[in-house]
Design a protein around this motif. Structure first.
Motif, short mmCIF file in Angstrom:
data_model
loop_
_atom_site.label_atom_id
_atom_site.label_comp_id
_atom_site.label_asym_id
_atom_site.label_seq_id
_atom_site.Cartn_x
_atom_site.Cartn_y
_atom_site.Cartn_z
N LYS A 185 5.59 4.15 11.72
CA LYS A 185 5.90 3.29 12.87
C LYS A 185 5.07 2.03 12.83
O LYS A 185 4.15 1.88 12.05
N GLY A 186 5.41 1.14 13.75
CA GLY A 186 4.64 -0.07 14.03
C GLY A 186 4.34 -0.90 12.80
O GLY A 186 5.21 -1.17 11.98
N GLU A 187 3.07 -1.24 12.67
CA GLU A 187 2.62 -2.12 11.60
C GLU A 187 2.91 -1.51 10.23
O GLU A 187 3.15 -2.21 9.24
N MET A 188 2.87 -0.16 10.20
CA MET A 188 3.08 0.52 8.93
C MET A 188 4.49 0.26 8.38
O MET A 188 4.69 0.23 7.18
N ILE A 189 5.45 0.08 9.29
CA ILE A 189 6.81 -0.22 8.85
C ILE A 189 6.83 -1.58 8.15
O ILE A 189 7.42 -1.74 7.09
N GLU A 190 6.11 -2.52 8.75
CA GLU A 190 5.99 -3.86 8.17
C GLU A 190 5.38 -3.79 6.78
O GLU A 190 5.87 -4.41 5.83
N ARG A 191 4.33 -2.98 6.66
CA ARG A 191 3.66 -2.85 5.37
C ARG A 191 4.57 -2.19 4.33
O ARG A 191 4.59 -2.58 3.17
N LEU A 192 5.30 -1.18 4.81
CA LEU A 192 6.21 -0.48 3.90
C LEU A 192 7.27 -1.45 3.38
O LEU A 192 7.58 -1.49 2.20
N ARG A 193 7.78 -2.28 4.29
CA ARG A 193 8.80 -3.24 3.90
C ARG A 193 8.23 -4.23 2.88
O ARG A 193 8.88 -4.58 1.90
N HIS A 194 6.99 -4.61 3.11
CA HIS A 194 6.32 -5.53 2.19
C HIS A 194 6.19 -4.90 0.80
O HIS A 194 6.46 -5.53 -0.22
N LEU A 195 5.77 -3.64 0.78
CA LEU A 195 5.61 -2.93 -0.50
C LEU A 195 6.95 -2.82 -1.23
O LEU A 195 7.03 -2.98 -2.45
N ILE A 196 8.00 -2.55 -0.45
CA ILE A 196 9.33 -2.43 -1.06
C ILE A 196 9.81 -3.80 -1.56
O ILE A 196 10.41 -3.90 -2.62
N ASP A 197 9.49 -4.85 -0.80
CA ASP A 197 9.83 -6.21 -1.23
C ASP A 197 9.26 -6.51 -2.61
O ASP A 197 9.93 -7.07 -3.46
N GLN A 198 8.00 -6.11 -2.79
CA GLN A 198 7.36 -6.33 -4.09
C GLN A 198 8.12 -5.60 -5.19
O GLN A 198 8.34 -6.11 -6.28
N LYS A 199 8.50 -4.37 -4.87
CA LYS A 199 9.24 -3.55 -5.82
C LYS A 199 10.58 -4.23 -6.16
O LYS A 199 11.01 -4.27 -7.31
N LEU A 200 11.23 -4.77 -5.14
CA LEU A 200 12.52 -5.43 -5.32
C LEU A 200 12.37 -6.68 -6.19
O LEU A 200 13.21 -6.95 -7.06
#
Lengths: 205, 119, 319
Positions: A185-200
């Protein structure tokens, strides 16, 4: 783009990573507990608390007792790992791990904690490893819950936007199965999205 | 050279194709998102190599593998799967898969795979 | 390097929890001060030996499996800490508490030196927490129990406060409350209103004088019973005082409410009271009209009752 806005690509990656993580989990369990499992295609969605509640109601039948183990993990990416098994499955597990025909409540609880331990360590570690980060695990706690009301009132106040990663694991021979939920949840979702962005970026480069 | 990639994840296909192109830049690639579509392509295109995922909706990899080997017993099917239990490995090899590689696939794994295939 | 080692030893021994290093075969490699103090086992006596020699009661198959999991996955593993203690038994020194005689432990097994197959086991004493939880549960149970008693008492008092002790009908207070609610709620409508019937037992003073108060009371109880059997469910019946009763009747017009009153009158007339015979009663009826208050409604009913008495008793009058 807002934290809740995960594109199809984001969800696709998360699902694929979850598949790999689940593969690791089943392999570790085969190695450590000598039990061979099959895994289901994971379900991933970005939701809110009502979404989570109705998803749990649809997924988990209400007419039983469940051993629910919750374990927090934290780091660059954090959240809650929840493993849910019917009391029947939990008894079979206690039976299998402690080699006792009538396992006591304490045996069952400890067996459930042990399986959750392996599941969370392998699934979450592998998931985060693929995202090039590391997490730390906290002490799990297990409780026996009547019906599928797994989310308490205190948690309702706490979770707004949630990512649900869910799957089912089945050990046919031992007649053991359980539902896995990973919530963040919360900020962690933002971080997860960021990590996935890097992967993408790596992929599309 | 025709290559068929069957995986329900678009990005898993993308990643596999990317590593494959490092070694086989001229490969003609067909993509399918489940076993059923994969088998259709297999019939129509007779690919030299198939990369096949196991856990997929509609028709899973086991079923697709069985049908492909029925159509062409000499088909070179490489199973690329997250399920790395020895049981799963034994099962796909007995169904006629040429190789099984654990996900995710990377350059080194791809090279090792290509070296074991016949072109 | 040696300074570092010394530093480590100091830290190890000053930890506020039990810490030991152990391998996959359960041979103990380190045992800190906390454990020495709380178990009474010195580190010299246990190091190099199997834990099983000192604590044979542990399930070693499970423990070894946890150690193996910790080492293979290089991740911490845990014991369930919610119920009973499944690791070593450590007595509690606390004198002031009696709930737990042995420590409730939270046990974490962390990877230590994977190449040497050794792990670190840290033990936290969470007895205080458990005691708190146990005390809390006990208090909660007490509260629930007291609450049930309280609810029962409250219900009884509530019933007593609205009941007429002799006839067990509603008392005047309750009738006033209900009437007030009905006046607040009701939207007046000619075909569908509500009304009030007041009834008074004829020549009741004579009954008391002739047969005594005990028979008088019997008469009142008999009237109360016959009235409550004859009214419709949902109608409100109360003892107004003395030999006077009031019925509040909903969903009626003038014709219907007079019919109800007539029915009540006949029922009383036909009743046979042991040791005494028969009695009659007079009835005053009124219907709610716009602008009515409890007083005006009551006034008209009283007026009608007065007319019924004046016109020969044992009859129904409307006003």
């Amino acid at each position: 783009m807002q934290a809740s806005e995960f594109s199809d690509d984001h969800l696709d990656i998360l699902k694929e990573l979850m598949n790999i993580a689940m593969g690791n989990a089943t392999a570790s369990i085969a190695d450590l507990l000598q039990a061979f499992g099959t895994m289901h295609i994971p379900y991933i969605s970005v939701s809110d608390l009502n979404g989570l509640k109705s998803f749990i109601e649809e997924t988990i039948p209400n007419d039983r007792q469940y051993y629910v183990t919750k374990q927090l993990f934290g780091g660059m990416f954090g959240g809650e790992f929840i493993f849910v098994m019917t009391d029947e499955s939990a008894v079979n597990l206690g039976n299998y791990l402690y080699d006792i025909s009538k396992p006591e409540r304490a045996d069952i609880l400890d067996a459930v904690v042990e399986l959750t331990n392996i599941l969370s360590a392998t699934i979450v570690s592998r998931l985060t490893e693929e995202l090039n980060t590391k997490v730390q695990f906290f002490v799990p706690s297990t409780e026996l819950v009547e019906g599928n009301n797994l989310i308490g009132l205190a948690e309702i106040l706490d979770y707004h936007k949630i990512i649900i990663v869910s799957t089912q694991m089945v050990f046919q021979t031992q007649n053991i199965s359980g539902y896995i939920f990973i919530l963040t949840k919360g900020e962690m979702i933002e971080r997860l999205r960021h990590l996935i962005d890097q992967k993408l970026e790596e992929l599309y480069a | 050279m025709k290559v068929l990639v069957v995986d329900d994840s678009k990005l898993a296909r993308l990643s596999l194709i990317k590593t494959l192109k490092e070694y086989e830049p001229s490969a003609e690639i067909f993509e399918a998102e489940n076993g059923a579509i994969g088998v259709e392509f297999f019939k129509a295109e007779h690919p030299r190599v198939v990369f096949l995922d196991l856990t997929m909706p509609v028709m899973d990899g086991y079923e697709a593998l069985k049908l492909m080997i029925e159509i062409d017993p000499k088909a070179q099917v490489v199973v690329v799967s997250a399920d790395i239990q020895t049981q799963a490995q034994a099962r796909v090899l007995s169904l006629g898969a040429k190789l099984m590689v654990p996900k995710p696939i990377n350059s080194e794994k791809m090279l090792a795979v290509l070296q074991q295939l016949v072109f | 390097m040696s300074e570092n080692l010394e530093y480590c030893t100091i830290v190890f021994d000053s930890l506020e929890n039990g810490t030991l290093i152990i391998d996959e075969n359960c041979i103990v490699w380190a045992w800190n001060k906390w454990l020495e103090i709380n178990t009474g086992i010195s580190s010299e006596s246990i190091i190099g030996k199997s834990l099983e020699l000192f604590y044979p009661e542990i399930n070693y198959r499970g423990f070894q499996r946890k150690i193996r999991t910790t080492l293979r996955l290089s991740t911490p593993t845990f014991y369930d800490a919610s119920l009973s203690n499944r690791f070593i038994t450590i007595p509690r020194n606390k004198i002031s508490t009696s709930l737990l005689t042995t420590m409730q432990l939270q046990v974490t097994i962390s990877p230590y030196i994977a190449e040497m197959q050794r792990v670190m086991v840290s033990i936290h004493d969470i007895s205080d927490l458990h005691e708190l939880k146990m005390t809390l549960q006990q208090k909660m149970a007490e509260i629930v129990h007291l609450n049930t008693i309280l609810t029962k008492d409250r219900k009884r008092i509530e019933i007593l406060s609205i009941t007429d002790p002799l006839t067990k009908l509603y008392n005047r207070q309750k009738l006033n409350d209900v009437l007030e609610m009905m006046l607040l709620r009701r939207h007046w409508n000619e075909e569908n209103s509500f009304g009030m019937i007041i009834t008074d037992v004829d020549y009741f003073k004579k009954v008391n004088d002739t047969y005594g108060h005990q028979v008088g009371d019997k008469v009142l109880i008999a009237v109360a019973n016959i009235l409550s059997q004859t009214i419709r469910t949902g109608d409100i019946l109360a003892r107004w005082g003395g030999e006077e009763f009031v019925v509040l009747v909903s969903d009626v017009d003038k014709e219907k409410i007079c019919f109800v009153a007539e029915k009540l009158r006949t029922a009383i007339e036909q009743m046979n009271i042991p040791d005494m015979g028969t009695i009659t009663a007079s009835f005053g009826v009124s219907l709610f009209v716009e602008g009515d208050t409890d007083e005006t409604l009551m006034y008209r009913s009283d007026l009608a009752l007065y007319r019924a008495k004046k016109n020969g008793r044992n009859r129904v009058e409307f006003s």
